[in-house]
Scaffold this motif. Sequence first.
Motif, PDB file in Angstrom:
ATOM      1  N   ILE A   1       0.762  -1.460  -0.063  1.00 35.70           N
ATOM      2  CA  ILE A   1       0.223   0.036   0.153  1.00 35.70           C
ATOM      3  C   ILE A   1       0.796   1.502   0.267  1.00 35.70           C
ATOM      4  CG2 ILE A   1      -1.900   1.411   1.425  1.00 35.70           C
ATOM      5  CD1 ILE A   1      -3.368  -1.292   2.569  1.00 35.70           C
ATOM      6  N   PRO A   2       1.836   1.443   0.742  1.00 39.35           N
ATOM      7  CA  PRO A   2       2.645   2.417   1.140  1.00 39.35           C
ATOM      8  C   PRO A   2       3.267   2.676  -0.175  1.00 39.35           C
ATOM      9  CG  PRO A   2       3.188   1.126   2.315  1.00 39.35           C
ATOM     10  CD  PRO A   2       1.809   0.564   2.056  1.00 39.35           C
ATOM     11  N   SER A   3       3.751   1.815  -0.934  1.00 38.82           N
ATOM     12  CA  SER A   3       4.733   1.791  -2.537  1.00 38.82           C
ATOM     13  C   SER A   3       4.198   2.117  -3.135  1.00 38.82           C
ATOM     14  CB  SER A   3       5.541  -0.323  -2.578  1.00 38.82           C
ATOM     15  OG  SER A   3       6.213  -0.489  -1.306  1.00 38.82           O
ATOM     16  N   SER A   4       2.835   1.351  -3.057  1.00 35.05           N
ATOM     17  CA  SER A   4       1.650   2.070  -4.890  1.00 35.05           C
ATOM     18  C   SER A   4       0.991   3.728  -4.292  1.00 35.05           C
ATOM     19  CB  SER A   4       0.570   1.213  -4.558  1.00 35.05           C
ATOM     20  OG  SER A   4      -0.247   1.549  -3.491  1.00 35.05           O
ATOM     21  N   VAL A   5       1.006   3.623  -2.558  1.00 33.93           N
ATOM     22  CA  VAL A   5       0.895   5.217  -3.085  1.00 33.93           C
ATOM     23  C   VAL A   5       2.374   6.421  -3.552  1.00 33.93           C
ATOM     24  CG1 VAL A   5       0.540   7.107  -1.033  1.00 33.93           C
ATOM     25  CG2 VAL A   5      -1.256   5.618  -1.072  1.00 33.93           C
ATOM     26  N   LEU A   6       3.619   6.055  -3.133  1.00 32.69           N
ATOM     27  CA  LEU A   6       4.295   7.029  -3.355  1.00 32.69           C
ATOM     28  C   LEU A   6       4.489   7.528  -4.617  1.00 32.69           C
ATOM     29  CD1 LEU A   6       8.017   4.720  -2.769  1.00 32.69           C
ATOM     30  CD2 LEU A   6       7.280   7.208  -2.577  1.00 32.69           C
ATOM     31  N   LEU A   7       4.011   6.991  -6.544  1.00 34.23           N
ATOM     32  CA  LEU A   7       4.071   7.526  -7.272  1.00 34.23           C
ATOM     33  C   LEU A   7       2.753   8.672  -7.367  1.00 34.23           C
ATOM     34  CD1 LEU A   7       3.183   3.925  -9.761  1.00 34.23           C
ATOM     35  CD2 LEU A   7       5.415   6.033  -9.057  1.00 34.23           C
ATOM     36  N   PHE A   8       1.596   9.074  -6.109  1.00 35.45           N
ATOM     37  CA  PHE A   8       1.075  10.215  -6.175  1.00 35.45           C
ATOM     38  C   PHE A   8       1.643  11.197  -5.536  1.00 35.45           C
ATOM     39  CE2 PHE A   8      -2.102  12.300  -2.942  1.00 35.45           C
ATOM     40  CZ  PHE A   8      -2.170  12.928  -3.265  1.00 35.45           C
ATOM     41  N   LEU A   9       2.844  10.850  -4.041  1.00 40.97           N
ATOM     42  CA  LEU A   9       3.120  11.711  -3.698  1.00 40.97           C
ATOM     43  C   LEU A   9       4.681  12.643  -4.371  1.00 40.97           C
ATOM     44  CD1 LEU A   9       3.528  10.092  -0.573  1.00 40.97           C
ATOM     45  CD2 LEU A   9       2.384  11.718  -0.859  1.00 40.97           C
ATOM     46  N   THR A  10       4.661  11.669  -5.660  1.00 40.56           N
ATOM     47  CA  THR A  10       6.006  12.513  -6.402  1.00 40.56           C
ATOM     48  C   THR A  10       5.584  12.589  -7.552  1.00 40.56           C
ATOM     49  OG1 THR A  10       5.922  10.063  -7.920  1.00 40.56           O
ATOM     50  CG2 THR A  10       7.409  10.137  -5.931  1.00 40.56           C
ATOM     51  N   GLY A  11       3.804  12.575  -7.141  1.00 40.53           N
ATOM     52  CA  GLY A  11       3.629  14.044  -8.958  1.00 40.53           C
ATOM     53  C   GLY A  11       3.183  13.039 -10.320  1.00 40.53           C
ATOM     54  N   ALA A  12       3.339  11.911 -10.312  1.00 39.30           N
ATOM     55  CA  ALA A  12       3.237  10.896 -10.781  1.00 39.30           C
ATOM     56  C   ALA A  12       2.061  10.443 -11.194  1.00 39.30           C
ATOM     57  CB  ALA A  12       4.216  10.088 -11.057  1.00 39.30           C
ATOM     58  N   GLY A  13       1.497  10.188 -10.028  1.00 40.70           N
ATOM     59  CA  GLY A  13      -0.045   9.809 -10.696  1.00 40.70           C
ATOM     60  C   GLY A  13      -0.917  10.545  -9.787  1.00 40.70           C
ATOM     61  N   SER A  14      -2.831  10.678  -9.792  1.00 40.10           N
ATOM     62  CA  SER A  14      -3.737  11.850  -9.438  1.00 40.10           C
ATOM     63  C   SER A  14      -4.171  11.300  -8.410  1.00 40.10           C
ATOM     64  CB  SER A  14      -3.853  12.409 -10.750  1.00 40.10           C
ATOM     65  OG  SER A  14      -4.948  11.294 -10.808  1.00 40.10           O
ATOM     66  N   TRP A  15      -5.356  11.937  -7.915  1.00 36.94           N
ATOM     67  CA  TRP A  15      -6.182  11.548  -6.903  1.00 36.94           C
ATOM     68  C   TRP A  15      -6.639  10.121  -7.494  1.00 36.94           C
ATOM     69  CZ3 TRP A  15      -6.060  12.495  -2.320  1.00 36.94           C
ATOM     70  CH2 TRP A  15      -5.866  13.697  -1.879  1.00 36.94           C
ATOM     71  N   PHE A  16      -7.023  10.151  -8.830  1.00 36.33           N
ATOM     72  CA  PHE A  16      -7.607   9.014  -9.293  1.00 36.33           C
ATOM     73  C   PHE A  16      -7.078   7.955  -9.464  1.00 36.33           C
ATOM     74  CE2 PHE A  16      -7.606   5.967 -13.447  1.00 36.33           C
ATOM     75  CZ  PHE A  16      -9.088   5.286 -13.015  1.00 36.33           C
ATOM     76  N   TYR A  17      -5.715   8.200  -9.695  1.00 37.40           N
ATOM     77  CA  TYR A  17      -4.250   7.303  -9.059  1.00 37.40           C
ATOM     78  C   TYR A  17      -4.794   6.782  -7.886  1.00 37.40           C
ATOM     79  CZ  TYR A  17      -0.501   4.438  -8.231  1.00 37.40           C
ATOM     80  OH  TYR A  17       0.648   3.625  -7.545  1.00 37.40           O
ATOM     81  N   LEU A  18      -3.953   7.473  -7.256  1.00 39.34           N
ATOM     82  CA  LEU A  18      -4.199   7.142  -5.094  1.00 39.34           C
ATOM     83  C   LEU A  18      -5.143   6.692  -4.717  1.00 39.34           C
ATOM     84  CD1 LEU A  18      -3.105   7.896  -2.453  1.00 39.34           C
ATOM     85  CD2 LEU A  18      -3.961   9.926  -2.689  1.00 39.34           C
ATOM     86  N   ILE A  19      -6.721   6.633  -5.249  1.00 42.21           N
ATOM     87  CA  ILE A  19      -8.120   6.411  -4.686  1.00 42.21           C
ATOM     88  C   ILE A  19      -8.150   4.877  -4.845  1.00 42.21           C
ATOM     89  CG2 ILE A  19     -10.361   6.320  -4.485  1.00 42.21           C
ATOM     90  CD1 ILE A  19     -10.081   9.400  -5.166  1.00 42.21           C
ATOM     91  N   CYS A  20      -7.603   4.060  -6.643  1.00 43.00           N
ATOM     92  CA  CYS A  20      -7.299   3.407  -6.817  1.00 43.00           C
ATOM     93  C   CYS A  20      -6.561   2.443  -6.181  1.00 43.00           C
ATOM     94  CB  CYS A  20      -7.766   2.759  -8.181  1.00 43.00           C
ATOM     95  SG  CYS A  20      -9.131   3.735  -9.687  1.00 43.00           S
ATOM     96  N   ALA A  21      -5.366   3.127  -6.244  1.00 42.38           N
ATOM     97  CA  ALA A  21      -4.120   1.981  -5.442  1.00 42.38           C
ATOM     98  C   ALA A  21      -4.991   1.701  -4.269  1.00 42.38           C
ATOM     99  CB  ALA A  21      -3.511   2.513  -5.725  1.00 42.38           C
ATOM    100  N   LEU A  22      -5.651   2.878  -3.417  1.00 39.75           N
ATOM    101  CA  LEU A  22      -5.861   2.517  -2.203  1.00 39.75           C
ATOM    102  C   LEU A  22      -7.255   1.498  -2.458  1.00 39.75           C
ATOM    103  CD1 LEU A  22      -6.106   6.172  -0.612  1.00 39.75           C
ATOM    104  CD2 LEU A  22      -4.452   3.952  -0.574  1.00 39.75           C
ATOM    105  N   VAL A  23      -8.431   1.381  -2.796  1.00 40.85           N
ATOM    106  CA  VAL A  23      -8.585   0.356  -2.670  1.00 40.85           C
ATOM    107  C   VAL A  23      -8.056  -0.979  -3.228  1.00 40.85           C
ATOM    108  CG1 VAL A  23     -10.889  -0.470  -4.265  1.00 40.85           C
ATOM    109  CG2 VAL A  23     -10.771   2.103  -3.374  1.00 40.85           C
ATOM    110  N   LEU A  24      -7.039  -1.312  -4.493  1.00 40.71           N
ATOM    111  CA  LEU A  24      -7.269  -2.211  -4.766  1.00 40.71           C
ATOM    112  C   LEU A  24      -6.033  -2.442  -3.410  1.00 40.71           C
ATOM    113  CD1 LEU A  24      -5.615  -1.031  -8.402  1.00 40.71           C
ATOM    114  CD2 LEU A  24      -7.196  -3.282  -7.756  1.00 40.71           C
ATOM    115  N   GLY A  25      -5.147  -2.232  -3.120  1.00 35.11           N
ATOM    116  CA  GLY A  25      -3.863  -2.611  -1.833  1.00 35.11           C
ATOM    117  C   GLY A  25      -5.247  -2.907  -0.644  1.00 35.11           C
ATOM    118  N   GLY A  26      -6.252  -2.584  -0.424  1.00 35.92           N
ATOM    119  CA  GLY A  26      -6.989  -2.964   0.496  1.00 35.92           C
ATOM    120  C   GLY A  26      -7.778  -3.958   0.541  1.00 35.92           C
ATOM    121  N   VAL A  27      -7.989  -4.206  -0.328  1.00 34.07           N
ATOM    122  CA  VAL A  27      -8.640  -5.800  -0.969  1.00 34.07           C
ATOM    123  C   VAL A  27      -7.539  -6.737  -0.459  1.00 34.07           C
ATOM    124  CG1 VAL A  27      -9.960  -6.838  -2.595  1.00 34.07           C
ATOM    125  CG2 VAL A  27     -10.706  -4.660  -2.567  1.00 34.07           C
TER     126      VAL A  27
END
Length: 319
Positions: free
Chosen positions: A242-268
């Motif tokens: 989960i934090p590994s996937s969030v990194l792309l949002f923190l660097t600016g490579a991914g948007s809020w859309f990416y962040l939400i999807c990454a969190l949902v996928l990781g949570g499942v």
Amino acid sequence: MVERSVPQQSAAEPILESIEAASRATWRDFVEVTKPGINKSNLFATFAGYLLAARFALFDWSTLVFTLLGTALVIAGGCAINNYYDRDIDPLMERTKSRPVPDGRLKPKTVLWYGTLLTVLGTLALAFGVNLLSATLALVGFGVYVFIYTMWLKRTSTWNTVIGGVCGSVPPMLGWVAVTNSLDLNAWALFLILFMWQPPHFYALAILKEDDYRRAGIPMLPVVKGLKETKKQTLIFTLLLIPSSVLLFLTGAGSWFYLICALVLGGVYVALAIKGFYTDDQVKWSKQMFFYSLIYLTTILLVMMLDVVITEGIAMLTR
């Protein structure tokens, strides 16, 4: 008393057997030893890394073609050499005993030279068609897969899955490096996503194929440490994903859309890993974990690409 003579094998028989085995080989066997299923998934990850870096402004078809071609050839070469080296243990496992080498359809030396040639051609394609850093990165992945994983850890340590995951984490980095020619934080974020994803994926497979691995003497985690430890490590890696996937949002490579999807996928994924501690049907749970791991990887890579299309499209509309 009349002695019965034992039929002697003529000198020509081994040669005839080799010719007969070689005559059974088809072009499909040469494809099979390159493990096309693994190659396709790695190329998909490479393309995701490329698109994430290039976006629309830097997208270049020529560079992309050489990136995918070189990557495919190096991966194919490594897989062929893996088939060559594992020819002693492949016959002991149900899922590998019918591969071209243990089945006798391809001679080991043929596969070794074939894998070497593919690797050299792939490295040259990356070095001259893309950049030297991408060629170097591909060779690092090849080295880890062939020398560290296949020839050493696969047969000696439960760490084979974790350390071997390095080679499987290189493709999206390679796609990024093909565009940027640098190993920046985004490249390492892509590496981490694949690196944390692989142990839960292969642990699930190892549970399902535990008897196969035990028969072949391969020290997979469920074989050596048992189911409880395997579930524990599965949960650890899904949590780290989960934090590994969030990194792309923190660097600016991914948007809020990416962040939400990454969190949902990781949570499942984490929820499924926790479920393993409370289920009695281990086979069913392992199958769920294995198939969800494939869904997770495919979806998060698609989300990365879709995120680029959405953000670039919005940027074009608002100019």
